[in-house]
Scaffold this active site. Sequence first.
Site, PDB file in Angstrom:
ATOM      1  N   CYS A 143     -16.982  11.876 -13.953  1.00 36.89           N
ATOM      2  CA  CYS A 143     -18.306  12.497 -14.049  1.00 36.89           C
ATOM      3  C   CYS A 143     -19.448  11.521 -13.826  1.00 36.89           C
ATOM      4  CB  CYS A 143     -18.457  13.158 -15.417  1.00 36.89           C
ATOM      5  SG  CYS A 143     -17.293  14.517 -15.699  1.00 36.89           S
ATOM      6  N   HIS A 222     -18.058  -0.793 -16.653  1.00 38.36           N
ATOM      7  CA  HIS A 222     -16.662  -0.357 -16.479  1.00 38.36           C
ATOM      8  C   HIS A 222     -15.807  -0.992 -17.576  1.00 38.36           C
ATOM      9  CE1 HIS A 222     -13.075   1.072 -14.624  1.00 38.36           C
ATOM     10  NE2 HIS A 222     -13.621   1.313 -13.451  1.00 38.36           N
ATOM     11  N   HIS A 306     -38.540  10.636 -19.934  1.00 36.89           N
ATOM     12  CA  HIS A 306     -37.562  11.716 -19.739  1.00 36.89           C
ATOM     13  C   HIS A 306     -36.141  11.158 -19.754  1.00 36.89           C
ATOM     14  CE1 HIS A 306     -41.076  14.032 -18.510  1.00 36.89           C
ATOM     15  NE2 HIS A 306     -41.365  13.043 -17.689  1.00 36.89           N
ATOM     16  N   HIS A 310     -25.735  13.124 -19.109  1.00 33.44           N
ATOM     17  CA  HIS A 310     -24.644  13.939 -18.572  1.00 33.44           C
ATOM     18  C   HIS A 310     -24.111  14.908 -19.622  1.00 33.44           C
ATOM     19  CE1 HIS A 310     -20.939  15.294 -16.900  1.00 33.44           C
ATOM     20  NE2 HIS A 310     -20.208  14.626 -17.773  1.00 33.44           N
ATOM     21  N   ASN A 343     -20.669  22.221 -17.634  1.00 37.69           N
ATOM     22  CA  ASN A 343     -20.474  20.850 -17.177  1.00 37.69           C
ATOM     23  C   ASN A 343     -20.106  20.889 -15.693  1.00 37.69           C
ATOM     24  OD1 ASN A 343     -19.627  18.267 -16.570  1.00 37.69           O
ATOM     25  ND2 ASN A 343     -18.308  18.035 -18.353  1.00 37.69           N
TER      26      ASN A 343
END
Length: 422
Positions: A143, A222, A306, A310, A343
Amino acid sequence: MSRPRKVYLVNFACYKPEADRICTREIFMERSGLTGSFTGENLAFQKKILERSGLGQKTYLPDAVMRVPPNPCMAEARKEAETVMFGAIDELLDKTGVKAKDIGILVVNCSLFNPTPSLSAMVVNRYKLRGNILSYNLGGMGCSAGLISIDLAKQLLRVHPNSYALVVSMENITLNWYFGNDRSMLVSNCLFRMGGAAILLSNRSSDRHRSKYQLIHTVRTHKGADDKCYNCVFQREDDTKRIGISLSKDLMAVAGEALKTNITTLGPLVLPMSEQLLFFVTLVARKVLKMKTKPYIPDFKLAFEHFCIHVGGRAVLDELEKNLDLTDWHMEPSRMTLYRFGNTSSSSLWYELAYSEAKGRIRRGDRTWQIAFGSGFKCNSAVWKALKTINPAKEKSPWIDEIDEFPVHVPGVANIASSSKS
């Protein structure tokens, strides 16, 4: 040493499926029952998840999944991909007036559907893009891949002058619906929905005056070197050889650690010096002086107007609202996107930005933080600065025709009516 070229977001478009793709919570449960694939206990489990998911009654699923019986096949998956990608790109080209032949860079990301020829080749073929186009197709990156695509396009625009980059972010539902009874894999069915976005970036100084935003920072984290992080979102076969996406119970803890690492890098780039000093002093007190004090969480509301977080699920939004000390107003674009569209994976950030635009919130100079989580495990950020005040009356987006209906109250539990008829 020359300064890196500035990267502008000319415009973007989010795909809004046709009304006959709408899947209410009741239809979801009815069609799930009609497949005959799920045990009674696991239908009840999905019902419980869906009732608490934060999804509303107008999310979308592809025809192949809604059909009775379902028809998950390669042809239907291609059809879904073409419908979403081309729908978003057509709208974007119409908005910007840019000719397809002028696009020099193409980046398409879709985690779970990677056919041959690739999705990026599909776009090249449909729009007859030029023969020397720099074309990339990112698969399996979860995602957060939308911001990876933005970062890749940024890197390419830094070294290829006078170029346009088209980024397409989407997920494909058709071949990735899970028809088994492993509960760790059933959650995805309840949350993921149909959608996608197309974004046009430019490094041409002449495009600045008509662009909406300038890309200020991208920060990628990562955590894949750690086994727990690597395994927490994992595509695999269940005991009956049915393929699904397994979500680990460690997911929230892993996401929290990835966020912490990401904001440790992002903070010094965006926070005022007073916040950086407080963070540093607290860090020294804890690590050097071994004082038992809570880690200081910087106030990112001083850096951004703002937030586009996700919409991995309600629990993800709740956790970030608490950890970043955000208000209901800051969380509204994310919560309303989850409610209205579900989603949609890597494209959800763009539905959220479109919401803020449709509400007339974006003013010239405003800073927006997009933050996404994904398998791997990854946490990625992008920071945008508005180059103009966005006038909703001049915008076309999935929200424009219904924006006055939002925000809505999203109950903690939205009871699903029984489909049985007396």
